[in-house]
Scaffold this motif. Structure first.
Motif, PDB file in Angstrom:
ATOM      1  N   ALA A   1     -16.305  14.172  -5.067  1.00 32.76           N
ATOM      2  CA  ALA A   1     -15.087  13.544  -5.584  1.00 32.76           C
ATOM      3  C   ALA A   1     -14.263  12.949  -4.444  1.00 32.76           C
ATOM      4  O   ALA A   1     -13.720  11.844  -4.573  1.00 32.76           O
ATOM      5  N   ILE A   2     -14.186  13.644  -3.320  1.00 32.69           N
ATOM      6  CA  ILE A   2     -13.462  13.118  -2.164  1.00 32.69           C
ATOM      7  C   ILE A   2     -14.109  11.815  -1.701  1.00 32.69           C
ATOM      8  O   ILE A   2     -13.425  10.825  -1.431  1.00 32.69           O
ATOM      9  N   ASP A   3     -15.437  11.791  -1.632  1.00 25.63           N
ATOM     10  CA  ASP A   3     -16.142  10.563  -1.236  1.00 25.63           C
ATOM     11  C   ASP A   3     -15.862   9.426  -2.217  1.00 25.63           C
ATOM     12  O   ASP A   3     -15.679   8.278  -1.816  1.00 25.63           O
ATOM     13  N   LEU A   4     -15.804   9.752  -3.504  1.00 31.54           N
ATOM     14  CA  LEU A   4     -15.572   8.721  -4.513  1.00 31.54           C
ATOM     15  C   LEU A   4     -14.144   8.190  -4.487  1.00 31.54           C
ATOM     16  O   LEU A   4     -13.906   7.030  -4.853  1.00 31.54           O
ATOM     17  N   LEU A   5     -13.189   9.005  -4.057  1.00 33.94           N
ATOM     18  CA  LEU A   5     -11.816   8.514  -3.921  1.00 33.94           C
ATOM     19  C   LEU A   5     -11.767   7.330  -2.948  1.00 33.94           C
ATOM     20  O   LEU A   5     -10.999   6.394  -3.137  1.00 33.94           O
ATOM     21  N   ASP A   6     -12.599   7.407  -1.919  1.00 36.43           N
ATOM     22  CA  ASP A   6     -12.644   6.345  -0.909  1.00 36.43           C
ATOM     23  C   ASP A   6     -13.245   5.057  -1.463  1.00 36.43           C
ATOM     24  O   ASP A   6     -13.112   3.997  -0.858  1.00 36.43           O
ATOM     25  N   ARG A   7     -13.893   5.136  -2.618  1.00 40.05           N
ATOM     26  CA  ARG A   7     -14.538   3.966  -3.215  1.00 40.05           C
ATOM     27  C   ARG A   7     -13.750   3.380  -4.378  1.00 40.05           C
ATOM     28  O   ARG A   7     -14.198   2.407  -4.998  1.00 40.05           O
ATOM     29  N   LEU A   8     -12.609   3.975  -4.696  1.00 44.65           N
ATOM     30  CA  LEU A   8     -11.792   3.417  -5.770  1.00 44.65           C
ATOM     31  C   LEU A   8     -11.304   2.032  -5.358  1.00 44.65           C
ATOM     32  O   LEU A   8     -11.078   1.775  -4.172  1.00 44.65           O
ATOM     33  N   PRO A   9     -11.116   1.134  -6.317  1.00 44.66           N
ATOM     34  CA  PRO A   9     -10.627  -0.206  -5.978  1.00 44.66           C
ATOM     35  C   PRO A   9      -9.294  -0.134  -5.234  1.00 44.66           C
ATOM     36  O   PRO A   9      -8.437   0.687  -5.575  1.00 44.66           O
ATOM     37  N   GLN A  10      -9.137  -0.972  -4.234  1.00 43.80           N
ATOM     38  CA  GLN A  10      -7.888  -1.121  -3.490  1.00 43.80           C
ATOM     39  C   GLN A  10      -7.385   0.212  -2.918  1.00 43.80           C
ATOM     40  O   GLN A  10      -6.190   0.411  -2.765  1.00 43.80           O
ATOM     41  N   THR A  11      -8.315   1.109  -2.604  1.00 40.20           N
ATOM     42  CA  THR A  11      -7.957   2.461  -2.162  1.00 40.20           C
ATOM     43  C   THR A  11      -8.853   2.874  -1.018  1.00 40.20           C
ATOM     44  O   THR A  11     -10.039   2.558  -1.011  1.00 40.20           O
ATOM     45  N   SER A  12      -8.289   3.601  -0.068  1.00 39.51           N
ATOM     46  CA  SER A  12      -9.103   4.167   1.008  1.00 39.51           C
ATOM     47  C   SER A  12      -8.640   5.588   1.308  1.00 39.51           C
ATOM     48  O   SER A  12      -7.450   5.900   1.215  1.00 39.51           O
ATOM     49  N   LEU A  13      -9.602   6.398   1.670  1.00 35.81           N
ATOM     50  CA  LEU A  13      -9.323   7.779   2.061  1.00 35.81           C
ATOM     51  C   LEU A  13      -8.794   7.772   3.488  1.00 35.81           C
ATOM     52  O   LEU A  13      -9.402   7.175   4.374  1.00 35.81           O
TER      53      LEU A  13
ATOM     54  N   LYS B   1       0.847  -1.186   0.000  1.00 32.47           N
ATOM     55  CA  LYS B   1       0.000   0.000   0.000  1.00 32.47           C
ATOM     56  C   LYS B   1       0.885   1.239   0.000  1.00 32.47           C
ATOM     57  O   LYS B   1       1.900   1.286   0.686  1.00 32.47           O
ATOM     58  N   THR B   2       0.480   2.225  -0.768  1.00 30.06           N
ATOM     59  CA  THR B   2       1.226   3.462  -0.908  1.00 30.06           C
ATOM     60  C   THR B   2       0.358   4.624  -0.461  1.00 30.06           C
ATOM     61  O   THR B   2      -0.838   4.665  -0.757  1.00 30.06           O
ATOM     62  N   ILE B   3       0.958   5.568   0.235  1.00 29.11           N
ATOM     63  CA  ILE B   3       0.271   6.805   0.584  1.00 29.11           C
ATOM     64  C   ILE B   3       0.443   7.771  -0.586  1.00 29.11           C
ATOM     65  O   ILE B   3       1.567   8.004  -1.044  1.00 29.11           O
ATOM     66  N   ALA B   4      -0.664   8.296  -1.065  1.00 27.46           N
ATOM     67  CA  ALA B   4      -0.639   9.259  -2.168  1.00 27.46           C
ATOM     68  C   ALA B   4      -1.473  10.480  -1.777  1.00 27.46           C
ATOM     69  O   ALA B   4      -2.372  10.387  -0.933  1.00 27.46           O
ATOM     70  N   TYR B   5      -1.159  11.590  -2.391  1.00 26.87           N
ATOM     71  CA  TYR B   5      -1.906  12.825  -2.182  1.00 26.87           C
ATOM     72  C   TYR B   5      -2.506  13.238  -3.516  1.00 26.87           C
ATOM     73  O   TYR B   5      -1.806  13.272  -4.541  1.00 26.87           O
ATOM     74  N   ILE B   6      -3.811  13.542  -3.495  1.00 25.14           N
ATOM     75  CA  ILE B   6      -4.552  13.893  -4.699  1.00 25.14           C
ATOM     76  C   ILE B   6      -5.032  15.343  -4.582  1.00 25.14           C
ATOM     77  O   ILE B   6      -5.719  15.697  -3.618  1.00 25.14           O
ATOM     78  N   GLY B   7      -4.676  16.159  -5.554  1.00 25.64           N
ATOM     79  CA  GLY B   7      -5.197  17.519  -5.640  1.00 25.64           C
ATOM     80  C   GLY B   7      -6.546  17.493  -6.317  1.00 25.64           C
ATOM     81  O   GLY B   7      -6.740  16.784  -7.318  1.00 25.64           O
ATOM     82  N   ILE B   8      -7.493  18.271  -5.780  1.00 20.29           N
ATOM     83  CA  ILE B   8      -8.870  18.264  -6.272  1.00 20.29           C
ATOM     84  C   ILE B   8      -9.298  19.707  -6.483  1.00 20.29           C
ATOM     85  O   ILE B   8      -9.097  20.555  -5.606  1.00 20.29           O
ATOM     86  N   GLY B   9      -9.891  19.994  -7.628  1.00 20.44           N
ATOM     87  CA  GLY B   9     -10.362  21.347  -7.881  1.00 20.44           C
ATOM     88  C   GLY B   9     -11.511  21.360  -8.869  1.00 20.44           C
ATOM     89  O   GLY B   9     -11.668  20.449  -9.683  1.00 20.44           O
ATOM     90  N   ALA B  10     -12.313  22.415  -8.776  1.00 16.48           N
ATOM     91  CA  ALA B  10     -13.426  22.611  -9.706  1.00 16.48           C
ATOM     92  C   ALA B  10     -13.815  24.081  -9.693  1.00 16.48           C
ATOM     93  O   ALA B  10     -13.697  24.743  -8.654  1.00 16.48           O
ATOM     94  N   ASN B  11     -14.283  24.579 -10.849  1.00 20.92           N
ATOM     95  CA  ASN B  11     -14.801  25.948 -10.883  1.00 20.92           C
ATOM     96  C   ASN B  11     -15.995  26.112 -11.822  1.00 20.92           C
ATOM     97  O   ASN B  11     -16.382  27.234 -12.145  1.00 20.92           O
ATOM     98  N   LEU B  12     -16.581  25.016 -12.224  1.00 18.91           N
ATOM     99  CA  LEU B  12     -17.808  25.059 -13.021  1.00 18.91           C
ATOM    100  C   LEU B  12     -18.922  24.348 -12.266  1.00 18.91           C
ATOM    101  O   LEU B  12     -18.668  23.373 -11.561  1.00 18.91           O
ATOM    102  N   GLY B  13     -20.149  24.815 -12.447  1.00 20.93           N
ATOM    103  CA  GLY B  13     -21.280  24.187 -11.772  1.00 20.93           C
ATOM    104  C   GLY B  13     -21.200  24.401 -10.274  1.00 20.93           C
ATOM    105  O   GLY B  13     -20.656  25.399  -9.795  1.00 20.93           O
ATOM    106  N   ASP B  14     -21.719  23.455  -9.518  1.00 20.94           N
ATOM    107  CA  ASP B  14     -21.661  23.515  -8.053  1.00 20.94           C
ATOM    108  C   ASP B  14     -20.323  22.935  -7.614  1.00 20.94           C
ATOM    109  O   ASP B  14     -20.224  21.775  -7.212  1.00 20.94           O
ATOM    110  N   ALA B  15     -19.279  23.751  -7.727  1.00 16.52           N
ATOM    111  CA  ALA B  15     -17.907  23.292  -7.499  1.00 16.52           C
ATOM    112  C   ALA B  15     -17.721  22.718  -6.103  1.00 16.52           C
ATOM    113  O   ALA B  15     -17.045  21.697  -5.929  1.00 16.52           O
ATOM    114  N   ARG B  16     -18.319  23.336  -5.117  1.00 15.56           N
ATOM    115  CA  ARG B  16     -18.171  22.851  -3.737  1.00 15.56           C
ATOM    116  C   ARG B  16     -18.732  21.439  -3.595  1.00 15.56           C
ATOM    117  O   ARG B  16     -18.097  20.560  -3.016  1.00 15.56           O
ATOM    118  N   GLU B  17     -19.913  21.209  -4.141  1.00  9.50           N
ATOM    119  CA  GLU B  17     -20.535  19.881  -4.082  1.00  9.50           C
ATOM    120  C   GLU B  17     -19.728  18.864  -4.888  1.00  9.50           C
ATOM    121  O   GLU B  17     -19.549  17.725  -4.469  1.00  9.50           O
TER     122      GLU B  17
END
Length: 160
Positions: free
Chosen positions: A24-36, A3-19
């Motif tokens: 996207a953060i919640d979905l990172l936790d659902r990637l295969p073999q990956t946990s937040l 297992k490797t610790i990785a850091y993911i940058g996340i950004g948005a500025n179209l639509g409801d960017a905050r949501e």
């Protein structure tokens, strides 16, 4: 597989960017073999070398068994799920996901460069990273906090 610790940058500025960033953060936790492991606060920043509305940015720390390029493909798939289009360089984004760090690896391929080549020049990356780990070391570059003076002129504010 390790297992490797990785850091993911996340950004948005179209639509409801905050949501979008929150989902996207919640979905990172659902990637295969990956946990937040943890996420930074959400930050509002002005576009850098780009145009459009202000961005909502965050950084997530994950633990993954995926190989770097497999993680990149999974992130690109998430971007597509949120309607990411790339009409030109630095175009406004529904979602942008970048691998900032992948353990202590140095990767330089046509599709992926780690550590992310502009991470030390962006407040929207450095400040959330340092919130997660104030003693973070960028492989080959040194302590992340040493780069903060370079970005001190970039406006950034916590929104949640």
């Amino acid at each position: 597989m390790s297992k490797t610790i990785a850091y993911i940058g996340i950004g948005a500025n179209l639509g409801d960017a905050r949501e979008t960033v929150t989902q996207a953060i919640d979905l990172l936790d659902r990637l295969p073999q990956t946990s937040l492991i943890k996420r930074s606060s959400l930050f509002r920043t002005a576009p850098v070398d780009a145009e459009g509305d202000d961005y909502v940015n965050a950084v997530a720390q994950i633990r993954t068994e995926l190989l770097p390029h497999d993680l990149l493909l999974a992130l690109l798939d998430l971007e597509q799920q949120f309607g990411r289009m790339r009409p030109y360089i630095n175009a406004p984004r529904t979602l942008d996901l970048d691998i900032l760090l992948f353990g202590d690896q140095h990767i330089d391929s046509p599709s992926l460069t780690v550590p992310h080549p502009r991470m030390t020049m962006r407040a929207f990356v450095l400040i959330p990273l340092l919130q997660l780990d104030p003693l973070l070391h960028i492989p080959g570059q040194g302590p992340a906090h040493q780069f903060v003076p370079r970005v001190s002129d970039q406006a950034i504010s916590v929104i949640s």
